[in-house]
Structures are given as structure tokens and as C-alpha cells.
Design an enzyme around this catalytic site. Structure first.
Site, mmCIF file in Angstrom:
data_model
loop_
_atom_site.group_PDB
_atom_site.id
_atom_site.type_symbol
_atom_site.label_atom_id
_atom_site.label_comp_id
_atom_site.label_asym_id
_atom_site.label_seq_id
_atom_site.Cartn_x
_atom_site.Cartn_y
_atom_site.Cartn_z
ATOM 1 N N ASP A 236 -8.382 3.832 1.342
ATOM 2 C CA ASP A 236 -7.434 4.155 2.409
ATOM 3 C C ASP A 236 -8.205 4.602 3.648
ATOM 4 O OD1 ASP A 236 -5.364 4.944 3.972
ATOM 5 O OD2 ASP A 236 -4.436 6.255 2.474
ATOM 6 N N CYS B 221 -1.416 0.836 7.442
ATOM 7 C CA CYS B 221 -2.862 0.571 7.574
ATOM 8 C C CYS B 221 -3.291 -0.659 6.783
ATOM 9 C CB CYS B 221 -3.682 1.789 7.127
ATOM 10 S SG CYS B 221 -3.399 3.265 8.130
ATOM 11 N N ARG B 222 -3.382 -0.520 5.459
ATOM 12 C CA ARG B 222 -3.998 -1.577 4.660
ATOM 13 C C ARG B 222 -3.119 -2.808 4.482
ATOM 14 N NH1 ARG B 222 -5.222 2.283 -0.195
ATOM 15 N NH2 ARG B 222 -3.355 3.198 0.745
ATOM 16 N N SER B 223 -1.858 -2.623 4.038
ATOM 17 C CA SER B 223 -1.049 -3.815 3.761
ATOM 18 C C SER B 223 -0.684 -4.605 5.020
ATOM 19 C CB SER B 223 0.190 -3.484 2.911
ATOM 20 O OG SER B 223 1.044 -2.573 3.541
ATOM 21 N N ASN C 250 2.307 1.443 4.398
ATOM 22 C CA ASN C 250 2.593 0.172 5.086
ATOM 23 C C ASN C 250 2.294 0.247 6.587
ATOM 24 O OD1 ASN C 250 5.483 -2.042 5.619
ATOM 25 N ND2 ASN C 250 3.359 -2.586 5.222
ATOM 26 N N CYS D 20 0.863 -1.180 0.000
ATOM 27 C CA CYS D 20 0.000 0.000 0.000
ATOM 28 C C CYS D 20 0.904 1.236 0.000
ATOM 29 C CB CYS D 20 -0.984 -0.017 1.174
ATOM 30 S SG CYS D 20 -0.234 0.053 2.812
HETATM 31 P P1 4NP Z 1 -1.769 2.856 4.144
HETATM 32 O O1 4NP Z 1 -2.383 4.214 4.739
HETATM 33 O O2 4NP Z 1 -1.216 3.177 2.791
HETATM 34 O O3 4NP Z 1 -2.958 1.968 4.088
HETATM 35 O O4 4NP Z 1 -0.721 2.406 5.132
HETATM 36 C C1 4NP Z 1 -1.630 5.403 4.785
HETATM 37 C C2 4NP Z 1 -0.808 5.631 5.846
HETATM 38 C C3 4NP Z 1 -0.084 6.808 5.906
HETATM 39 C C4 4NP Z 1 -0.189 7.725 4.895
HETATM 40 C C5 4NP Z 1 -1.011 7.481 3.823
HETATM 41 C C6 4NP Z 1 -1.745 6.313 3.771
HETATM 42 N N1 4NP Z 1 0.531 8.931 4.961
HETATM 43 O O5 4NP Z 1 0.367 9.766 4.056
HETATM 44 O O6 4NP Z 1 1.323 9.120 5.881
#
Ligand code: 4NP
Length: 151
Positions: free
Chosen positions: A123, A13-15, A11, A8
Site C-alpha cells: 500500500d 491508490c492501487r486498484s 479504491n 484494494c
Molecule cells: P488503496 O490505498 O487501498 O491502495 O486505495 C488506501 C487508501 C486509503 C486508505 C487505505 C489504503 N485509507 O485508510 O483511507
């Protein structure tokens, strides 16, 4: 042994939820599949998953608190059999940064859920607990499809 990398953006939240969901099923079924996750962005390098992701996995009996964020590396494209992006934007980035000798097969997380092919896992970063529960539901459905195909 089959190896699968979930990717994702951050790294956190989703992955990590995807990694936790698949790892849990792999262990429960006694399968031999290598599972990892990474982000296309490096802002959260070395950090544990978002507390809301840890909580959502925990509500489903899965502990992801020990995971640590890392960025995708060129070697990932040669080392993993499958690289599964959580959304279309990250799949596009993966295709752009892939080295010339990449061997991994790319897909989208929801390509593995009948009727949701081509869609992105939203997200939940700017959402609430309910959004994280939705993410868990989506990655769990995908994991069932992935295992039906590769296991
Ligand atoms: P992820 O979510 O891609 O599912 O881990 C996010 C976590 C942090 C950020 C964006 C998306 N960020 O911009 O910091």
C-alpha cells in the site's frame, strides 16, 4: 466478453492504478475486456484517485483522473469473471464477504507475475512518489501477465 475487477482497500491508490494500466493496454491492443475497480472499505466512496496515483499514472501516459471510488457489492461476485485483489488482506476479506453463489475466480495481482506468486502489492498510501512508481511497475507487470492468460 471477459470482465475483470481489481480490488484494494480504499479504491483510490492501487486498484485505480491497476484499472488504468489494464484499460490502457486493452484499448491499445483493441481488445474487448471489461475493466473496473473497487475497494473493500467505503471511506473514499465517490472520490477520485489519490493525486499521487493520478500523477504516477500520468507519468506513464495514462489518465485515471476520471475514476471514482466505490465499494465492492455482492453483485460484483456474480458479474465479473475475475476478481483480482491487490493484497492478501483484501483477498481474505473478499473470500469472507463473497455471496454463496459467487462465480468469479479470485486471484492476487502478483499471482500473474512469474516469481511473485502469493505476494501483496504494498500500500503506497503512507509513502511518497517513488512508492507510487513502484506500485505502477508492479501493476503493469501483472497486467502483462493477465493479458497473456486471458486475452
Ligand atoms: P488503496 O490505498 O487501498 O491502495 O486505495 C488506501 C487508501 C486509503 C486508505 C487505505 C489504503 N485509507 O485508510 O483511507
Amino acid at each position: 466478453m471477459t470482465s475483470i475487477l481489481f480490488v484494494c482497500l480504499g479504491n483510490i491508490c492501487r486498484s485505480p492504478l491497476a484499472e488504468g494500466a489494464l484499460r490502457n493496454e486493452v484499448e491499445r491492443r483493441g481488445l474487448r475486456i471489461e475493466v473496473d475497480s473497487a475497494g473493500t472499505g467505503g471511506w473514499h466512496e465517490g472520490q477520485p484517485p489519490d493525486p499521487r496515483a493520478i500523477a504516477a499514472a500520468g507519468r506513464n501516459g495514462v489518465d485515471i483522473s476520471g475514476l471514482r471510488a466505490r465499494t465492492v457489492t455482492p453483485d460484483d461476485f456474480r458479474r465479473f469473471d475475475h476478481i483480482i485483489a491487490l493484497d492478501r488482506s483484501n483477498l481474505r476479506v473478499l473470500r469472507e464477504v463473497a455471496p454463496w453463489d459467487a462465480t468469479a475466480a479470485f486471484s492476487l495481482m502478483l499471482d500473474h507475475v512469474p516469481g511473485r506468486e502469493g505476494q501483496s502489492v504494498a500500500d503506497p498510501y503512507y509513502g511518497d512518489d517513488e512508492d507510487f512508481d513502484i506500485t505502477w511497475g508492479e501493476v503493469s507487470a501483472s497486467v502483462a501477465g493477465i493479458l497473456a492468460r486471458v486475452a
